[in-house]
Design a protein around this motif. Structure first.
Motif, PDB file in Angstrom:
ATOM      1  N   SER A   1       0.841  -1.196   0.000  1.00 16.01           N
ATOM      2  CA  SER A   1       0.000   0.000   0.000  1.00 16.01           C
ATOM      3  C   SER A   1       0.876   1.247   0.000  1.00 16.01           C
ATOM      4  CB  SER A   1      -0.913   0.015   1.225  1.00 16.01           C
ATOM      5  OG  SER A   1      -0.152   0.273   2.401  1.00 16.01           O
ATOM      6  N   LYS A   2       0.290   2.366  -0.395  1.00 12.18           N
ATOM      7  CA  LYS A   2       1.067   3.611  -0.427  1.00 12.18           C
ATOM      8  C   LYS A   2       1.483   4.068   0.966  1.00 12.18           C
ATOM      9  CE  LYS A   2      -0.774   4.885  -4.912  1.00 12.18           C
ATOM     10  NZ  LYS A   2      -1.614   5.779  -5.730  1.00 12.18           N
ATOM     11  N   PRO A   3       0.626   3.941   2.002  1.00 13.69           N
ATOM     12  CA  PRO A   3       1.108   4.259   3.360  1.00 13.69           C
ATOM     13  C   PRO A   3       2.291   3.374   3.764  1.00 13.69           C
ATOM     14  CG  PRO A   3      -1.287   4.226   3.342  1.00 13.69           C
ATOM     15  CD  PRO A   3      -0.849   3.705   2.013  1.00 13.69           C
ATOM     16  N   HIS A   4       2.256   2.114   3.372  1.00 14.97           N
ATOM     17  CA  HIS A   4       3.362   1.208   3.680  1.00 14.97           C
ATOM     18  C   HIS A   4       4.636   1.675   2.968  1.00 14.97           C
ATOM     19  CE1 HIS A   4       5.093  -2.818   4.691  1.00 14.97           C
ATOM     20  NE2 HIS A   4       5.823  -2.553   3.623  1.00 14.97           N
ATOM     21  N   ILE A   5       4.516   2.041   1.684  1.00 16.12           N
ATOM     22  CA  ILE A   5       5.693   2.510   0.933  1.00 16.12           C
ATOM     23  C   ILE A   5       6.246   3.791   1.558  1.00 16.12           C
ATOM     24  CG2 ILE A   5       6.510   3.350  -1.289  1.00 16.12           C
ATOM     25  CD1 ILE A   5       5.974   0.418  -1.386  1.00 16.12           C
ATOM     26  N   HIS A   6       5.367   4.662   2.040  1.00 13.59           N
ATOM     27  CA  HIS A   6       5.833   5.877   2.732  1.00 13.59           C
ATOM     28  C   HIS A   6       6.647   5.504   3.971  1.00 13.59           C
ATOM     29  CE1 HIS A   6       4.026   9.432   0.755  1.00 13.59           C
ATOM     30  NE2 HIS A   6       3.140   8.551   0.293  1.00 13.59           N
ATOM     31  N   ALA A   7       6.173   4.511   4.717  1.00 11.27           N
ATOM     32  CA  ALA A   7       6.901   4.065   5.910  1.00 11.27           C
ATOM     33  C   ALA A   7       8.232   3.430   5.516  1.00 11.27           C
ATOM     34  CB  ALA A   7       6.047   3.073   6.699  1.00 11.27           C
ATOM     35  N   VAL A   8       8.243   2.670   4.438  1.00  8.87           N
ATOM     36  CA  VAL A   8       9.497   2.090   3.934  1.00  8.87           C
ATOM     37  C   VAL A   8      10.483   3.203   3.574  1.00  8.87           C
ATOM     38  CG1 VAL A   8      10.527   0.797   2.016  1.00  8.87           C
ATOM     39  CG2 VAL A   8       8.419  -0.036   3.089  1.00  8.87           C
ATOM     40  N   TYR A   9       9.981   4.227   2.931  1.00 10.86           N
ATOM     41  CA  TYR A   9      10.807   5.375   2.521  1.00 10.86           C
ATOM     42  C   TYR A   9      11.474   6.012   3.747  1.00 10.86           C
ATOM     43  CZ  TYR A   9      11.919   9.539  -0.327  1.00 10.86           C
ATOM     44  OH  TYR A   9      12.555  10.552  -1.016  1.00 10.86           O
ATOM     45  N   LYS A  10      10.677   6.184   4.797  1.00 12.52           N
ATOM     46  CA  LYS A  10      11.200   6.790   6.039  1.00 12.52           C
ATOM     47  C   LYS A  10      12.259   5.890   6.664  1.00 12.52           C
ATOM     48  CE  LYS A  10       9.154   6.231   9.889  1.00 12.52           C
ATOM     49  NZ  LYS A  10       8.240   6.169  11.061  1.00 12.52           N
ATOM     50  N   HIS A  11      11.973   4.604   6.785  1.00 11.19           N
ATOM     51  CA  HIS A  11      12.926   3.678   7.411  1.00 11.19           C
ATOM     52  C   HIS A  11      14.190   3.512   6.569  1.00 11.19           C
ATOM     53  CE1 HIS A  11      10.402   2.709  10.763  1.00 11.19           C
ATOM     54  NE2 HIS A  11       9.439   2.202  10.012  1.00 11.19           N
ATOM     55  N   TYR A  12      14.028   3.584   5.275  1.00 10.41           N
ATOM     56  CA  TYR A  12      15.209   3.453   4.411  1.00 10.41           C
ATOM     57  C   TYR A  12      16.192   4.591   4.689  1.00 10.41           C
ATOM     58  CZ  TYR A  12      18.234   3.034   0.373  1.00 10.41           C
ATOM     59  OH  TYR A  12      19.346   2.896  -0.434  1.00 10.41           O
ATOM     60  N   LYS A  13      15.660   5.804   4.853  1.00 14.14           N
ATOM     61  CA  LYS A  13      16.544   6.936   5.127  1.00 14.14           C
ATOM     62  C   LYS A  13      17.233   6.768   6.478  1.00 14.14           C
ATOM     63  CE  LYS A  13      16.970  11.915   4.841  1.00 14.14           C
ATOM     64  NZ  LYS A  13      16.344  13.172   4.390  1.00 14.14           N
ATOM     65  N   GLU A  14      16.519   6.213   7.447  1.00 15.05           N
ATOM     66  CA  GLU A  14      17.119   5.965   8.759  1.00 15.05           C
ATOM     67  C   GLU A  14      18.253   4.952   8.656  1.00 15.05           C
ATOM     68  OE1 GLU A  14      13.790   4.637  10.983  1.00 15.05           O
ATOM     69  OE2 GLU A  14      12.926   6.654  11.265  1.00 15.05           O
ATOM     70  N   ILE A  15      18.097   3.980   7.761  1.00  9.57           N
ATOM     71  CA  ILE A  15      19.102   2.928   7.597  1.00  9.57           C
ATOM     72  C   ILE A  15      20.306   3.422   6.794  1.00  9.57           C
ATOM     73  CG2 ILE A  15      19.561   0.685   6.498  1.00  9.57           C
ATOM     74  CD1 ILE A  15      16.592   0.001   7.069  1.00  9.57           C
ATOM     75  N   SER A  16      20.028   4.097   5.681  1.00 16.97           N
ATOM     76  CA  SER A  16      21.111   4.433   4.744  1.00 16.97           C
ATOM     77  C   SER A  16      21.600   5.871   4.824  1.00 16.97           C
ATOM     78  CB  SER A  16      20.646   4.168   3.309  1.00 16.97           C
ATOM     79  OG  SER A  16      19.665   5.126   2.931  1.00 16.97           O
ATOM     80  N   GLY A  17      20.767   6.758   5.397  1.00 18.09           N
ATOM     81  CA  GLY A  17      21.125   8.173   5.440  1.00 18.09           C
ATOM     82  C   GLY A  17      20.735   8.938   4.194  1.00 18.09           C
ATOM     83  N   ASN A  18      20.218   8.237   3.184  1.00 18.41           N
ATOM     84  CA  ASN A  18      19.797   8.872   1.933  1.00 18.41           C
ATOM     85  C   ASN A  18      18.340   8.563   1.645  1.00 18.41           C
ATOM     86  OD1 ASN A  18      22.471   9.776   1.349  1.00 18.41           O
ATOM     87  ND2 ASN A  18      22.962   7.734   0.571  1.00 18.41           N
ATOM     88  N   ASN A  19      17.727   9.381   0.786  1.00 14.20           N
ATOM     89  CA  ASN A  19      16.385   9.069   0.324  1.00 14.20           C
ATOM     90  C   ASN A  19      16.449   7.912  -0.663  1.00 14.20           C
ATOM     91  OD1 ASN A  19      15.015  11.089   1.766  1.00 14.20           O
ATOM     92  ND2 ASN A  19      15.518  12.626   0.209  1.00 14.20           N
ATOM     93  N   LEU A  20      15.423   7.086  -0.661  1.00 17.96           N
ATOM     94  CA  LEU A  20      15.398   5.897  -1.499  1.00 17.96           C
ATOM     95  C   LEU A  20      15.548   6.250  -2.974  1.00 17.96           C
ATOM     96  CD1 LEU A  20      14.979   2.888  -1.984  1.00 17.96           C
ATOM     97  CD2 LEU A  20      12.504   3.249  -1.710  1.00 17.96           C
ATOM     98  N   ASP A  21      14.809   7.262  -3.439  1.00 17.04           N
ATOM     99  CA  ASP A  21      14.886   7.592  -4.867  1.00 17.04           C
ATOM    100  C   ASP A  21      16.245   8.160  -5.255  1.00 17.04           C
ATOM    101  OD1 ASP A  21      14.000   9.675  -3.196  1.00 17.04           O
ATOM    102  OD2 ASP A  21      13.320  10.861  -4.882  1.00 17.04           O
TER     103      ASP A  21
END
Length: 313
Positions: free
Chosen positions: A200-220
């Motif tokens: 779902s789009k809310p899930h992808i938004h949460a993934v986007y947030k967690h990805y930045k926490e993990i990598s320090g960069n935005n997913l895109d």
């Protein structure tokens, strides 16, 4: 002789997006032969001097002007269409044009609601006697085929509930896939495609947030593949994505295919999120979208676009 102001006005009438029909009628319609000759000689990008001593239309410019004359008609026809038919026809046109237009397929797959996307698939059946999925699979021959088929086949959950642990897990999977991109191209990673095409789009938004926490960069920012980058932007920040598409379409040096994006985006988003797109555009480029259109487009086409973006405030 033609006045300098009239010459400048008529030159602008032929330039940009659309044609200023009113100026053609009020200025060109009243000019005498010598005035028209002055205009031809003053516009070498429109006319070339023939060896037999007359100014002839540049064939390339004539072809371009034909597109400009029909731009208003095309906008009106698209606006009057049922959204399902519109998306089906936009998808078909993108497949005919080839890879440079496949971003339109990403837009349709990622920025429509599940019901609208399902409706577009139904309209595609009716219009073209085959499914959009099979048409994409048969026309797209590159590695992006799997992603595009998955996005256009999706029927995402649209509720607000999400499991944060699952989002964190997906973010980790994406991080690992991107880091291992030198071993396996991300466009061929089935797990990445599954996450982006089914969640779902809310899930992808949460993934986007967690990805930045993990990598320090935005997913895109970390995704080098264009289709994946477009997919993430359409899912997570559609107003930013559409603002960038509009800005590219409004450049004076844009080609005829790039110009089509102006009509497509304004017509398809006018009833959805145009108010938010206008705010985002202003923040990104320091000028209002309506002012940019006012400065760049011409005639009835310009007036119609301004009417559409004024909907909803």
């Amino acid at each position: 002789m033609a006045h300098t102001e009239e010459l400048q006005a008529l030159t602008k009438a032929f330039s940009g997006h659309g044609i200023d029909e009113k100026s053609l009628i009020s200025i060109l319609g009243k000019w005498e032969p010598e005035e028209r000759k002055t205009f031809r000689k003053g516009n070498p990008h429109l006319f070339t001097e023939d060896e037999r001593q007359f100014e002839k239309w540049n064939d390339h410019q004539v072809r371009l002007l034909k597109h400009e004359f029909v731009r208003f008609k095309n906008a009106v026809v698209l606006w009057a269409m049922h959204p399902w038919e519109r998306d089906a026809r936009l998808a078909k046109e993108a497949l005919k044009k080839g890879p440079q237009a496949y971003g339109v397929l990403v837009e349709i797959g990622c920025t429509r609601s599940s019901e609208v996307l399902l409706g577009a698939r139904r309209a595609y059946h009716s219009l073209f006697d085959q499914s959009i999925e099979e048409d994409v699979a048969s026309h797209v021959h590159g590695p992006e085929r799997k992603l595009l088929v998955a996005l256009l086949s999706a029927y995402r959950y649209e509720g607000s509930k999400l499991k944060d642990d699952a989002a964190k897990s997906d973010a980790k999977k994406l991080s690992i896939a991107i880091k291992n991109g030198h071993n396996k191209a991300i466009i061929e990673d089935d797990e990445v495609i599954r996450i982006l095409s089914t969640r779902s789009k809310p899930h992808i938004h949460a993934v986007y947030k967690h990805y930045k926490e993990i990598s320090g960069n935005n997913l895109d920012e970390d995704l080098e593949d264009l289709r994946f980058k477009e997919t993430v932007q359409c899912l997570c920040a559609p107003q930013t994505y559409f603002s960038k598409v509009l800005d590219a379409a409004l450049r004076l040096d844009v080609d005829k295919n790039g110009k089509k994006a102006l009509t497509r985006v304004i017509v398809t988003r006018a009833d959805i999120d145009m108010k938010e797109i206008k705010v985002e555009y202003n923040e990104l480029y320091g000028v209002s979208l309506s002012q940019k259109i006012e400065d760049t487009a011409n005639g009835n086409y310009k007036d119609f676009l301004l009417t559409l973006i004024a909907r909803g405030g």
